[in-house]
Design a protein around this motif. Sequence first.
Motif, PDB file in Angstrom:
ATOM      1  N   GLU A 143      14.114  13.945 -12.224  1.00  0.00           N
ATOM      2  CA  GLU A 143      15.132  12.982 -11.096  1.00  0.00           C
ATOM      3  C   GLU A 143      13.541  12.074 -10.594  1.00  0.00           C
ATOM      4  OE1 GLU A 143      18.077  13.148  -7.538  1.00  0.00           O
ATOM      5  OE2 GLU A 143      16.955  14.801  -7.942  1.00  0.00           O
ATOM      6  N   LEU A 144      14.200  10.765 -10.577  1.00  0.00           N
ATOM      7  CA  LEU A 144      13.192   9.706 -10.572  1.00  0.00           C
ATOM      8  C   LEU A 144      13.374   9.699  -8.872  1.00  0.00           C
ATOM      9  CD1 LEU A 144      10.903   8.721 -11.226  1.00  0.00           C
ATOM     10  CD2 LEU A 144      12.171   6.427 -12.552  1.00  0.00           C
ATOM     11  N   LEU A 145      12.575   9.589  -7.848  1.00  0.00           N
ATOM     12  CA  LEU A 145      13.299   9.271  -6.642  1.00  0.00           C
ATOM     13  C   LEU A 145      11.926   7.784  -5.695  1.00  0.00           C
ATOM     14  CD1 LEU A 145      13.047  12.618  -4.846  1.00  0.00           C
ATOM     15  CD2 LEU A 145      15.245  11.067  -5.356  1.00  0.00           C
ATOM     16  N   MET A 146      12.634   7.458  -5.502  1.00  0.00           N
ATOM     17  CA  MET A 146      11.498   6.195  -4.083  1.00  0.00           C
ATOM     18  C   MET A 146      10.751   6.907  -2.923  1.00  0.00           C
ATOM     19  SD  MET A 146      11.217   2.750  -4.787  1.00  0.00           S
ATOM     20  CE  MET A 146      11.355   1.274  -5.349  1.00  0.00           C
ATOM     21  N   GLY A 147       9.529   6.608  -3.048  1.00  0.00           N
ATOM     22  CA  GLY A 147       8.836   6.803  -1.680  1.00  0.00           C
ATOM     23  C   GLY A 147       7.630   5.970  -1.251  1.00  0.00           C
ATOM     24  N   GLU A 148       6.414   6.619  -0.723  1.00  0.00           N
ATOM     25  CA  GLU A 148       5.630   5.342  -0.089  1.00  0.00           C
ATOM     26  C   GLU A 148       4.831   5.864  -0.276  1.00  0.00           C
ATOM     27  OE1 GLU A 148       7.176   4.721   4.204  1.00  0.00           O
ATOM     28  OE2 GLU A 148       7.485   2.690   3.511  1.00  0.00           O
ATOM     29  N   GLU A 149       3.928   5.163  -0.736  1.00  0.00           N
ATOM     30  CA  GLU A 149       2.224   5.260  -0.742  1.00  0.00           C
ATOM     31  C   GLU A 149       1.201   4.334   0.151  1.00  0.00           C
ATOM     32  OE1 GLU A 149      -0.031   4.151  -4.466  1.00  0.00           O
ATOM     33  OE2 GLU A 149      -1.774   5.252  -3.730  1.00  0.00           O
ATOM     34  N   LYS A 150       0.690   5.105   0.385  1.00  0.00           N
ATOM     35  CA  LYS A 150       0.166   5.002   2.016  1.00  0.00           C
ATOM     36  C   LYS A 150      -0.965   5.129   2.221  1.00  0.00           C
ATOM     37  CE  LYS A 150       4.435   6.625   5.533  1.00  0.00           C
ATOM     38  NZ  LYS A 150       4.335   7.433   5.738  1.00  0.00           N
ATOM     39  N   ARG A 151      -2.413   4.272   1.948  1.00  0.00           N
ATOM     40  CA  ARG A 151      -3.426   4.050   2.470  1.00  0.00           C
ATOM     41  C   ARG A 151      -3.902   3.502   3.736  1.00  0.00           C
ATOM     42  NH1 ARG A 151      -7.603   3.924  -1.539  1.00  0.00           N
ATOM     43  NH2 ARG A 151      -9.902   3.113  -0.907  1.00  0.00           N
ATOM     44  N   ALA A 152      -5.339   4.363   4.622  1.00  0.00           N
ATOM     45  CA  ALA A 152      -6.059   3.981   5.417  1.00  0.00           C
ATOM     46  C   ALA A 152      -6.891   4.139   4.814  1.00  0.00           C
ATOM     47  CB  ALA A 152      -4.946   4.376   6.555  1.00  0.00           C
ATOM     48  N   SER A 153      -7.760   3.141   6.219  1.00  0.00           N
ATOM     49  CA  SER A 153      -9.665   3.436   6.017  1.00  0.00           C
ATOM     50  C   SER A 153      -9.839   2.962   7.442  1.00  0.00           C
ATOM     51  CB  SER A 153      -9.938   2.660   4.331  1.00  0.00           C
ATOM     52  OG  SER A 153      -9.718   1.148   4.588  1.00  0.00           O
ATOM     53  N   ILE A 154     -10.818   3.293   7.185  1.00  0.00           N
ATOM     54  CA  ILE A 154     -11.188   2.922   8.761  1.00  0.00           C
ATOM     55  C   ILE A 154     -13.513   3.170   8.262  1.00  0.00           C
ATOM     56  CG2 ILE A 154     -11.347   5.260  10.110  1.00  0.00           C
ATOM     57  CD1 ILE A 154     -11.380   3.975  12.115  1.00  0.00           C
ATOM     58  N   ARG A 155     -13.788   1.768   9.249  1.00  0.00           N
ATOM     59  CA  ARG A 155     -14.688   2.098   8.790  1.00  0.00           C
ATOM     60  C   ARG A 155     -15.450   1.134   9.574  1.00  0.00           C
ATOM     61  NH1 ARG A 155     -16.234  -2.357   4.539  1.00  0.00           N
ATOM     62  NH2 ARG A 155     -15.105  -1.263   3.451  1.00  0.00           N
ATOM     63  N   ALA A 156     -17.289   2.259   9.809  1.00  0.00           N
ATOM     64  CA  ALA A 156     -17.946   1.904  10.929  1.00  0.00           C
ATOM     65  C   ALA A 156     -19.239   0.992  10.031  1.00  0.00           C
ATOM     66  CB  ALA A 156     -18.288   2.558  12.103  1.00  0.00           C
ATOM     67  N   ASN A 157     -19.640   0.255  10.123  1.00  0.00           N
ATOM     68  CA  ASN A 157     -21.089  -0.939   9.551  1.00  0.00           C
ATOM     69  C   ASN A 157     -22.138  -1.280  10.830  1.00  0.00           C
ATOM     70  OD1 ASN A 157     -21.628  -1.869   6.830  1.00  0.00           O
ATOM     71  ND2 ASN A 157     -22.144  -3.726   8.406  1.00  0.00           N
ATOM     72  N   PHE A 158     -22.845  -1.159  10.542  1.00  0.00           N
ATOM     73  CA  PHE A 158     -24.243  -1.526  11.758  1.00  0.00           C
ATOM     74  C   PHE A 158     -25.332  -1.763  11.002  1.00  0.00           C
ATOM     75  CE2 PHE A 158     -21.884   2.931  12.646  1.00  0.00           C
ATOM     76  CZ  PHE A 158     -21.590   2.499  13.714  1.00  0.00           C
ATOM     77  N   GLU A 159     -25.813  -3.205  11.643  1.00  0.00           N
ATOM     78  CA  GLU A 159     -26.208  -3.752  11.291  1.00  0.00           C
ATOM     79  C   GLU A 159     -27.863  -4.343  11.950  1.00  0.00           C
ATOM     80  OE1 GLU A 159     -25.400  -6.737   7.674  1.00  0.00           O
ATOM     81  OE2 GLU A 159     -26.933  -7.854   8.501  1.00  0.00           O
ATOM     82  N   TYR A 160     -28.855  -4.333  11.286  1.00  0.00           N
ATOM     83  CA  TYR A 160     -30.099  -4.162  12.704  1.00  0.00           C
ATOM     84  C   TYR A 160     -31.265  -4.641  11.701  1.00  0.00           C
ATOM     85  CZ  TYR A 160     -28.698   0.487  11.744  1.00  0.00           C
ATOM     86  OH  TYR A 160     -28.397   1.492  11.345  1.00  0.00           O
ATOM     87  N   GLN A 161     -31.631  -6.099  12.002  1.00  0.00           N
ATOM     88  CA  GLN A 161     -33.134  -6.895  11.936  1.00  0.00           C
ATOM     89  C   GLN A 161     -34.004  -6.184  12.664  1.00  0.00           C
ATOM     90  OE1 GLN A 161     -32.584  -9.061   9.321  1.00  0.00           O
ATOM     91  NE2 GLN A 161     -34.403  -8.800   8.844  1.00  0.00           N
TER      92      GLN A 161
END
Lengths: 688, 272
Positions: free
Chosen positions: A536-554
């Motif tokens: 049986e074919l059902l409809m659902g949800e695909e969920k994607r979540a991401s969180i990122r921390a980025n640090f840059e220092y000269q």
Amino acid sequence: MKGGEIGIALLMIFGLMLFKPESAHAQQDTTATQVEEQLEKAFEELDSEEVGEAGEQLTQFLEDLAANPVNINSSGLDDLLQVPGINLKIARAIIEFRSSKPFEEKSELLEVRGIGEATYQRMVPYITIGGAESRFRDMYMRPEYWMANRKVEVFSRYQQNLQMREGFREPDSAGGYLGSPAKYYQRFRITSNHLSLNLTQEKDPGETLQGVTGFDYNSGHVALTDNGKLKDFVIGDYSLSFGQGLVLWTGGAFGKGREVTGTISKNERGVKAYSSAQETDFFRGVAATYGEKLEITAFYSNRPRTASVISGDTTRFPTSAGFHRTENELERRNNIDQMVVGGRARLDTPVGLIGVSGYYNEFSSYIAKGTSLSNLYDFEGSENSVLGIDYRGLVGNAFVFGEVARSQNGGLGAVAGIETPVTDNTDLALSYRNYQKDFQSFLSSGFGERSSAPQNEEGFYVGARHQLNSLITLSGYIDQYRFASPRFGTSQATGGFDMLGLAELEFTPKLNVYLLIRNEIQDQEFEIINVRGAQELLMGEEKRASIRANFEYQVSPDVRLRSRIEFVRNKEAGASWEKGFLLYQDIRIEPTNELRIDGRISVFDTESFSTRVYQFESDLLYVLSNTVLYDQGQRAYVTVKYELTEYFDVWFKYGITIFEDTQVIGSGLSEIKGSVRNSVGLQIRLQL
Amino acid sequence: MIRIRHVLNKFSLGIILGLISIPVYGQLSMGARGLGMGQANLALPQYDWALFSNPALLNNEDISVGFYGLRNYGFAELTDMSAIASVPTRLGVTSVGFHRYGANLFNETRLRLGYKNDWRMLHFGIVGNYSHISFGGDYGSGGAIGIDVGVAAKVSNNLWVGAKTVNINRSSYRGINEDLPRETGIGFSYELNELALFAFDVVKDVNFPVAYRSGIEIKVIENLKGRVGITTEPLTYSLGFGYGREQWDVNFAVQKHELLGFSPGLDFMIYF
């Protein structure tokens, strides 16, 4: 005597080389860094496959723009609009500003209404205030005019994966690759302020190469640019981008990404001589743009394409891959022709820019659409035409844009939007798009969820950017969309919701941190076995979540460190949550003005392909490298750029990925045995 | 009696074998200061035992010698013992370290030789590490040479950042079917008013879940510092203190594992 003159000239050139100010080098390198960052912003959220299509051209576009920056004292509206961060409103403000007094410093742009620090930082790699010579433009018909700022560039680039893929083991007769595993690219280019000559040649891994003429891909052009009213004239290969991209847009476009307010409208590049190695996304023939207030463009293109044959003279839509490695692939190489003829008229009125564009397209074969449900409204036949009308203008403080287009079968596509400052430190962008399911405009690229041709999508986008204080900038967008007919892999209408939140913190000019949160929900079908034992074919949800921390220092002028931690969570419809993780430490050192070394070590751990992580990498010039990582393992690379002499640059890259629990990578002809994947790249550039 | 000892030995062997499948367990990083701060030592400035964590932070001020002991969960068989000596020279800091873990049934011995320098404010270090493990009762033994690298920088007056990668050459033990661990980590430390030092690390071993480690060091009175720390994967809490004078330094810490209990550690440093 003549010899003496040459001798003096040589001495002078040599002297110039010796006394070249150091700041010039430094400038170039910061510029390179800024361009790289902008590309990263534009691409890191995208799938690698999608990036391949547009990425290389966009990379080249930005790199070229940085190498030939736009003169803010003399460039016209359209040239200014090419600069990321400049929209119509800002461009007009710049022109108005300079009519009273020319810019003497780039930073004077900050005095122009509408340009804040963030916008300025975005545009600064691509602008110049012009040298003394460019201020004298009264030498139109002299050879010096054509040769002014002349640059001859020769590129040679070699890249290879060191592991043998299955296709190279298979004998030719059994469908194996015919050529060597090396990827080779070379390019000869002469550009001046008003002239461009180019030849690009490339051989992909697995393709054969026989002598100089035996490249699988060759592209060339002769182009005249900025010659009074004749703005562009190209014979050979060119790209076209008009309006908001619903009729004609090739050559890459920015879309949804970390820049939430500047990228929803498009700034057309018009006719642009083509020099990229992306093999399918261009026109071949002749094109010209003439005029000032009223600009007229006309073009004619006819070139062979590669399509899989269904029967007799019926084929599928031409492929965009450009690979001709096996006997099968070679057999259908260039088996059909595509002719496109069209034009555009654009009027610069006090209320804005109004344009009309259209084309007629003819294939030499009958194109049969695919058989799956998602192909239901795809183009079928051998002729198509698309006509559209577009607008960009200022209404009060707000920048307004839009385009409506109609394809031959009656399908309509439309996009409209507004970018406006709300207060001094807040920008708002709204955009609505409605591309009907039968809108067949396959030479275009519209703003939307999918970077492919605009079709079958309706959506509403809201983006905002707020400068909280000198330390913190907050931005975000929400995009809701719906596909009225089945998209790939589904059998019914679906929809989705996409959200991004970004906090940028500039603690000091040397220390930048950002936090990025993304969340996407999309309808997806999944199969279950029901109580009666039937599928049986059902409809659902695909969920994607991401969180990122980025640090840059000269750390110091010669050392830059960058660290990143990213988490991804993904849940396929009907399945459970899966996790992905990426951590990397990146270092860039510039021990001397001539040498730059980039290195990175990454660890990744993802439970599945859907929790894959992406990292944007520093690479050879004009190579876009957005690496996708999945499963469990480590990756490291080092990229070296060395300026051997004033006119000779060398790039080198070595990258290695080691997978932990994988013994086979890829499948079919691209399968690699073992858990290691490494590659080398080498590029030289001669600049005379 | 013999019987009971036999059973005990078997029991401890079980624990040992269980433990070596747990990631980085006080086995990679040394020093009671770090232990007290939840092993968040990748960006800890002036860390005497940096040779075992991030070689880019090797002490570059004094010639120093130190000793460290850690009794894991109170078992004598699970004792870590190590010694370190660092010599700063004009050409950078060189350091040598020795570490032994375990008893007859299972033991690991490590010899580390490190070098550190700084260039345009970037601190960098490299360590050559020889590890030898052996299983008692002819179950085999083997050695491996791994290379560790680290970088660190002082980003502002009170913020340090550091990163390291262990076993960058992907070495595995010869003679037995064991890999030398491979892990990469990034750390930050922030000093507040010279009274409190906060440290935070993210560490990922390729084969194990990502671990977070954080700790605080607080100046209680002159020369006396108190420390607390917490780690995930595995979940531990730790507590410690350190007392230091010009010529010497002593640190004590105890770490509590969620299930396995307390592990006390003590180190003693001498500066010349």
